[in-house]
Design a protein around this motif. Structure first.
Motif, PDB file in Angstrom:
ATOM      1  N   ARG A 407       0.643  -1.452   0.248  1.00  0.00           N
ATOM      2  CA  ARG A 407       0.253   0.269   0.082  1.00  0.00           C
ATOM      3  C   ARG A 407       0.456   1.199   0.113  1.00  0.00           C
ATOM      4  N   GLY A 408       0.064   2.497  -0.731  1.00  0.00           N
ATOM      5  CA  GLY A 408       0.287   3.997   0.115  1.00  0.00           C
ATOM      6  C   GLY A 408       1.144   4.675   0.936  1.00  0.00           C
ATOM      7  N   SER A 409       1.669   4.742   0.875  1.00  0.00           N
ATOM      8  CA  SER A 409       2.552   5.513   2.169  1.00  0.00           C
ATOM      9  C   SER A 409       1.178   6.145   2.622  1.00  0.00           C
ATOM     10  N   GLY A 410       0.068   7.147   1.842  1.00  0.00           N
ATOM     11  CA  GLY A 410      -0.758   7.899   2.768  1.00  0.00           C
ATOM     12  C   GLY A 410       0.503   9.519   1.820  1.00  0.00           C
ATOM     13  N   ARG A 411       1.157   9.601   1.287  1.00  0.00           N
ATOM     14  CA  ARG A 411       1.738  10.320   1.065  1.00  0.00           C
ATOM     15  C   ARG A 411       1.290  10.557  -1.000  1.00  0.00           C
ATOM     16  N   LYS A 412       1.098  11.610  -0.707  1.00  0.00           N
ATOM     17  CA  LYS A 412      -0.338  12.279  -2.098  1.00  0.00           C
ATOM     18  C   LYS A 412      -0.015  12.731  -3.015  1.00  0.00           C
ATOM     19  N   ALA A 413      -0.015  12.659  -4.373  1.00  0.00           N
ATOM     20  CA  ALA A 413       0.889  13.066  -5.841  1.00  0.00           C
ATOM     21  C   ALA A 413      -0.320  13.084  -6.976  1.00  0.00           C
ATOM     22  N   LEU A 414       0.132  13.829  -7.558  1.00  0.00           N
ATOM     23  CA  LEU A 414      -1.197  14.626  -8.589  1.00  0.00           C
ATOM     24  C   LEU A 414       0.657  14.649  -9.531  1.00  0.00           C
ATOM     25  N   ALA A 415      -0.120  13.825 -10.781  1.00  0.00           N
ATOM     26  CA  ALA A 415       0.581  13.835 -11.980  1.00  0.00           C
ATOM     27  C   ALA A 415       0.137  14.148 -13.544  1.00  0.00           C
ATOM     28  N   VAL A 416       0.059  15.542 -14.190  1.00  0.00           N
ATOM     29  CA  VAL A 416      -0.233  16.291 -15.081  1.00  0.00           C
ATOM     30  C   VAL A 416      -0.059  16.620 -16.540  1.00  0.00           C
ATOM     31  N   ASP A 417      -0.083  15.870 -17.547  1.00  0.00           N
ATOM     32  CA  ASP A 417       0.288  15.624 -18.758  1.00  0.00           C
ATOM     33  C   ASP A 417      -0.939  15.732 -19.894  1.00  0.00           C
ATOM     34  N   ASP A 418      -1.156  16.303 -21.043  1.00  0.00           N
ATOM     35  CA  ASP A 418      -1.702  15.151 -22.065  1.00  0.00           C
ATOM     36  C   ASP A 418      -1.354  14.444 -23.003  1.00  0.00           C
ATOM     37  N   SER A 419      -0.494  13.682 -22.065  1.00  0.00           N
ATOM     38  CA  SER A 419       0.070  12.425 -23.191  1.00  0.00           C
ATOM     39  C   SER A 419       0.168  11.460 -22.212  1.00  0.00           C
ATOM     40  N   ARG A 420      -1.097  10.041 -22.390  1.00  0.00           N
ATOM     41  CA  ARG A 420      -1.430   9.037 -22.214  1.00  0.00           C
ATOM     42  C   ARG A 420       0.200   8.543 -21.563  1.00  0.00           C
ATOM     43  N   SER A 421       0.894   8.140 -22.642  1.00  0.00           N
ATOM     44  CA  SER A 421       2.107   7.410 -21.676  1.00  0.00           C
ATOM     45  C   SER A 421       3.006   8.229 -20.922  1.00  0.00           C
ATOM     46  N   MET A 422       2.597   9.726 -21.210  1.00  0.00           N
ATOM     47  CA  MET A 422       3.818  10.448 -19.891  1.00  0.00           C
ATOM     48  C   MET A 422       3.620  10.042 -18.528  1.00  0.00           C
ATOM     49  N   LEU A 423       1.808  10.151 -18.206  1.00  0.00           N
ATOM     50  CA  LEU A 423       0.958   9.722 -17.192  1.00  0.00           C
ATOM     51  C   LEU A 423       1.261   8.498 -16.604  1.00  0.00           C
ATOM     52  N   ALA A 424       1.352   7.439 -17.280  1.00  0.00           N
ATOM     53  CA  ALA A 424       1.592   6.005 -17.919  1.00  0.00           C
ATOM     54  C   ALA A 424       2.578   5.826 -16.634  1.00  0.00           C
ATOM     55  N   LEU A 425       3.555   6.386 -17.568  1.00  0.00           N
ATOM     56  CA  LEU A 425       5.439   6.309 -16.467  1.00  0.00           C
ATOM     57  C   LEU A 425       4.966   7.050 -15.304  1.00  0.00           C
ATOM     58  N   HIS A 426       4.628   7.994 -15.442  1.00  0.00           N
ATOM     59  CA  HIS A 426       4.012   8.702 -14.065  1.00  0.00           C
ATOM     60  C   HIS A 426       3.772   7.604 -12.508  1.00  0.00           C
ATOM     61  N   ARG A 427       2.444   7.710 -12.631  1.00  0.00           N
ATOM     62  CA  ARG A 427       2.282   6.521 -12.321  1.00  0.00           C
ATOM     63  C   ARG A 427       2.623   5.141 -11.534  1.00  0.00           C
TER      64      ARG A 427
END
Length: 531
Positions: A407-427
């Motif tokens: 599970r995640g540590s409870g730390r939250k992040a937001l990735a913002v990009d119009d590229s689906r592949s970039m979002l997948a990489l960030h995720r």
């Protein structure tokens, strides 16, 4: 006897009731007394406001009188009639309003006259708009530019181009003022070959808002913009080629897709950044030539490029494509692992379902899926397995359910990009670092997510996006007490110092230039956040 006799001696309720009746029924014999009340108000804000409303109603039914009053010596009455003429689109007011706009030295009066003329919408007002194209009042200039574009006034083209050029001089690029914004839109409205070529030559405008406006206009132009965009694919400026490819992808036009393949074959996608943009654009368009080029891209070894290829193919799954991917996965070499990971990280569910019928491919994909720490990816593939309904899928679903995903540590992040592949990489990358990750395709979606779900510790955002770009997003976040403390990393292909200067001023904490290796971003975030 007038219905307004003794009006000043009546109580408040009687006055308001009477004025409401006049506004509703519009008796013409009340006009003289209303004009008197307008000239000498009672100094009661509510009553005086109702006098204006009632007078406007009567003037709306008396175009001739309202137009005559445009020449009144009373500035208040003249202003009211200007606004009434515009609101009710009095055609006979065009000539006197144009005269006022062209002769007055009062900038406020000129703007009021131009606004009324714009609402009336008569091409006969073009001389007035032309006169104010270079006005020192940005609102008057912007409105005049807009109307010249609306009426397809080709004679304004040289000035429209000059406005955009001036926006790049000195430090003007730091803001996108109203005239620049309207000039870009007017160039699109003209849509001539010269106008479109000029816009294409400024795809890489220094100001991110102007750059987004140009992108939006070129997409709206569609087929008209394709020749100029294809020319831009041959530019020596890498960023111009990237932006041209992006726009061609957004148009979704076959002619653009064929042009992308031709440019690719000629070697114009000669850097990872440009290849990435080409692959994404080809995926959006999906012609046969595009898909063949994407299939060849399955040999890419760079993780981000391979994800762009897989993301593009996911939109257009077909039997021949699946046979090709199956053969590549069965080779069981280093590329097999890269490709399997790209399918998982890209959340390419249609490709996964099609491949799962082959036991060897299913085992390879499940091996990589079981290693994921991203709950969103795991949940998506659980649903994909459930939808298959086969015994093999049931067994893999059981394996997936039994696997104890960290599970995640409870730390939250937001990735913002119009590229689906970039979002997948960030995720995938941020989940590996222990973050609960949310995704957004542009700045507006990011803000909506934050307003609905609350603040995050980290925002990783692209600079160039439609709807709302990264720069605007950063400015919004830094001006909101609820979100201003987030650490912000900006991902960009921009190389000019001026771009980073603008982003730093807006409040970006760090930058990373794509394409990058995941380890680079991990190392940056580890140092930045003390992970």
């Amino acid at each position: 006897m007038s219905i307004l006799d003794g009006f000043r001696d009546k109580d408040f309720l009687e006055q308001i009731t009477l004025l409401n009746d006049i506004a509703a029924n519009r008796p013409t014999d009340a006009l003289p007394d209303l004009l008197s009340l307008f000239a000498s108000p009672l100094q009661d804000a509510s009553v005086d406001s109702m006098v204006v409303i009632a007078l406007n109603a009567l003037l709306a039914d008396n175009e001739q009188y309202a137009v005559e009053c445009l020449h009144s010596d009373d500035p208040k009455l003249r202003l009211l009639c200007i606004r009434t003429a515009g609101e009710h689109r009095f055609a006979s007011a065009v000539e006197p309003l144009s005269e006022i706009a062209q002769t007055t030295d009062d900038s406020d009066l000129a703007l009021e006259s131009l606004s009324a003329l714009a609402r009336i919408g008569s091409e006969a007002a073009l001389p007035a708009f032309r006169k104010h194209l270079s006005s020192n009042d940005p609102l008057a200039a912007g409105l005049s530019i807009e109307m010249c574009g609306h009426f397809n006034d080709v004679s304004a083209l040289p000035w429209l181009k000059e406005v955009v050029r001036r926006s790049l001089t000195g430090d003007r690029y730091q803001t996108c003022d109203v005239p620049t914004w309207k000039a870009i839109q007017a160039l699109g409205d003209l849509g001539t070959e010269e106008a479109v070529q000029f816009l294409a030559s400024h795809l890489h405008h220094k100001n991110p808002i102007a750059r987004r406006l140009i992108t939006d206009v070129m997409v709206e132009l569609g087929e008209k913009a394709v020749p100029a965009l294809l020319d831009s694919l041959h530019s020596s400026d890498e960023d111009v080629r990237i932006l041209a490819a992006n726009v061609l992808g957004f148009t979704g036009l076959r002619s653009g897709g064929n042009g992308l393949v031709a440019a690719f074959d000629r070697g114009h996608a000669d850097t990872p950044n440009v290849r990435y943009a080409f692959y994404e654009a080809m995926g959006r368009i999906g012609t046969m030539k595009n898909l063949i080029c994407l299939m060849d891209g399955l040999s890419e070894t760079d993780e981000l490029l391979l994800m762009a290829v897989v993301g593009g193919l996911e939109r257009h799954v077909n039997p021949g494509m699946i046979r090709n991917i199956t053969e590549r996965l069965r080779q069981e070499d280093e590329q097999t692992a890269r490709l399997a990971q790209a399918i998982i990280n890209s959340k390419a569910l249609d490709i996964f379902r099609a491949l799962h019928g082959d036991p060897a491919c299913a085992d390879i994909l499940m091996e990589h899926l079981l290693q994921s720490r991203d709950e969103e990816i795991l949940a998506a593939f659980r649903e994909a397995l459930e939808s298959l309904g086969t015994d093999a899928a049931g067994a893999d679903l059981k394996r997936l359910s039994e696997a104890a995903a960290e599970r995640g540590s409870g730390r939250k992040a937001l990735a913002v990009d119009d590229s689906r592949s970039m979002l997948a990489l960030h995720r995938a990358l941020l989940a590996e670092l222990g973050f609960d990750v949310a995704l957004a395709a542009n700045g507006q979606e990011a803000l909506e997510h934050l307003q609905e779900n609350g603040p995050v510790e980290l925002v990783v955002t692209d600079m160039n996006m439609p709807v709302m770009d990264g720069m605007q997003l950063v400015e919004q976040l830094r001006n909101d007490p609820d979100f201003e403390s987030a650490t912000i990393v900006m991902v960009t292909t921009e190389k000019e110092a001026s771009q980073r200067g603008l982003a730093e001023n807006a409040g970006v904490n760090a930058f990373i230039t794509k394409p990058f290796r995941p380890e680079q971003l991990k190392e940056m975030l580890t140092q930045l956040l003390g992970l």
